[in-house]
Design an enzyme around this catalytic site. Structure first.
Site, PDB file in Angstrom:
ATOM      1  N   PHE A 110       0.916  -1.403  -0.131  1.00 12.73           N
ATOM      2  CA  PHE A 110       0.043  -0.048  -0.094  1.00 12.73           C
ATOM      3  C   PHE A 110       0.867   1.162   0.111  1.00 12.73           C
ATOM      4  CE2 PHE A 110       0.698  -0.228   4.699  1.00 12.73           C
ATOM      5  CZ  PHE A 110       0.764   0.820   4.976  1.00 12.73           C
ATOM      6  N   LYS A 111       2.086   1.229   0.473  1.00 17.91           N
ATOM      7  CA  LYS A 111       2.962   2.388   0.726  1.00 17.91           C
ATOM      8  C   LYS A 111       3.439   2.725  -0.617  1.00 17.91           C
ATOM      9  CE  LYS A 111       3.932   1.048   5.349  1.00 17.91           C
ATOM     10  NZ  LYS A 111       4.870   0.917   6.323  1.00 17.91           N
TER      11      LYS A 111
END
Length: 463
Positions: A110-111
């Site tokens: 997700f980063k």
């Protein structure tokens, strides 16, 4: 839009200044002077947009006139061009549960959503304003590789990433240490993630060192990370609500550093119709205990099957504390001093009631994590990473919750194999990563040792 420090010791900053400063020079975290409030009509309009167009709209109130809209649009388009799904962060449904898939970026976590954008922001501002930037960050798993892929090869930028030796998954480690670009420097710290994070904060608080080497932050202490992560909450709501402002959604958020769930809280404060924000933690349950008791007290850091959440001191908690204390920097400083002196801080009964209104929270064991991976795969063939499984367990009593699927399961093959007896098929970005050449320094968990490494690495190139 101007930006302030949670501790009150920084003059108001522009968006560009806030991005480049990262951590406040007073040790505090930067927050917007005002949180925008969105009318229902705007939410209805935004629900029709694709991810990139939505990103521009969500970011514009925070960016203001710091970046021309055409340039911001170009930055957004370039940042998400490499994602493997046309929707960037699609919402899928498996095993009677909705999943917000955040793992379609270059490092399958997700980063990437925030750090692809932040890397381009850094490059844009450096080219525009001149000089150089030395990024310093700590990672419990995914931040490091996402940050490295966001800035690898970019002119004027060096990146130093600390990770706890032996406490990230083999795939996560190789995603970082196999990037051999000259501007990428990996450091394995002989300690925990909390040790690495402490070193980063210590070096940012050493103002002469920070200014000499022009340190910048990619951890979620950089507010741009949080702002970018609000986008997918708006996107998921738009896809599931049809733009109906009466349609409220709950989100289950696996979190250790409080950044992702704080982004959800910020989206809710902006007006997104959010019902419940569910904090999902593993055995490292400081956030769950805080929601339950109003006491924030670190304990021992345990190694678990969800290593990116093996954290006891959540760096973004201070941002939430600032708003919980009615944006009073003096009150924030008082509670942080209490934490420093006693090892814990406590909020009063009224504020604890507000915490319980803002969040649900549950700590999930490794056994529950494995059982959830197994259950979902058996029912639907869909394979979860262990962090996503923690989120699903925490949301077990909220059937309509959207679970944030934070990483591709192939990043955590050992846990998946333990759960279902086979490895998940890797995405193209992870194929062959364990066989590539690596480069990484090993250092004690000591700020002076890391500072010496940075000085030696950069030599006379510091500005």
């Amino acid at each position: 839009m101007r930006y302030l420090s949670t501790r009150g010791g920084v003059e108001p900053l522009s968006f560009a200044e806030a991005v480049m400063m990262g951590l406040g020079t007073d040790g505090g975290l930067l927050v917007p002077e005002v949180i925008p409030s969105l009318p229902a009509e705007t939410l209805r309009d935004w629900a029709q947009l694709d991810f990139q167009a939505l990103a521009v709209e969500v970011l514009t109130p925070f960016v203001g006139d710091a970046i021309p809209r055409a340039d911001l649009t170009d930055l957004v388009e370039r940042s998400y061009a490499g994602f493997t799904h046309p929707e960037v962060t699609p919402v899928t449904e498996h095993a009677e549960r909705r999943w917000l898939e955040l793992f379609h970026g270059p490092t399958a976590a997700f980063k990437d959503v925030a750090l692809q954008l932040l890397g381009n922001l850094f490059e844009y501002l450096i080219v525009r304003e001149g000089g150089a930037l030395r990024i310093l960050g700590a990672t419990s798993g995914d931040t490091g590789s996402a940050a490295i892929y966001g800035v690898r090869g970019k002119a004027g930028i060096d990146i130093f990433i600390l990770h706890p030796k032996g406490r990230v998954s083999p795939v996560q480690e190789r995603q970082m240490t196999t990037v051999l670009d000259a501007n990428v420097h990996n450091i394995a710290i002989e300690g925990t993630f909390d040790d690495a994070q402490r070193i980063v904060k210590a070096l940012f608080s050493d103002l002469p060192f920070k200014q000499e080497y022009r340190l910048g932050a990619v951890n979620s202490i950089n507010l741009a990370r949080i702002l970018a992560q609000t986008i997918y909450y708006f996107y998921a709501w738009g896809r599931l609500s049809g733009g109906d402002p009466e349609r409220r959604l709950s989100f289950a958020v696996p979190t250790g550093n409080f950044g992702d769930v704080f982004a959800g809280w910020l989206a809710k404060r902006m007006g997104l119709p959010v019902d419940r924000l569910i904090i999902a933690t593993n055995r490292n349950d400081i956030l769950t205990r805080f929601v339950a008791t109003g006491v924030y007290q670190a304990g021992e850091v345990y190694q678990t099957l969800s290593p990116a959440m093996d954290i006891q001191l959540a760096s973004n908690f201070e941002r939430y504390l600032y708003y919980l204390l009615d944006e009073d920097p003096a009150a924030v400083r008082t509670l942080l001093l209490e934490m420093a002196e006693t090892g814990a801080l406590k909020v009063d009964g009224e504020r604890h009631r507000r915490v319980r209104e803002d969040f649900d929270a549950r700590a999930v064991s490794d056994g529950e994590t494995l059982a959830e991976i197994r259950r979902v795969e058996q029912r639907s063939g869909y394979i979860l990473c262990p962090h996503t499984a923690v989120g699903a367990c925490a949301a077990a009593e909220v059937q309509d919750a959207v679970v944030l699927a934070t990483a591709h399961p192939a990043k955590f093959t050992e846990a998946v194999v333990e759960a279902i007896g086979r490895e998940p098929p890797p995405p193209p970005s992870l194929q062959g990563v364990l066989e590539r050449e690596t480069r990484c320094a090993e250092l004690p968990a000591d700020a002076d040792a890391v500072a010496s490494f940075i000085r030696h690495t950069l030599g006379a190139s510091a500005v």
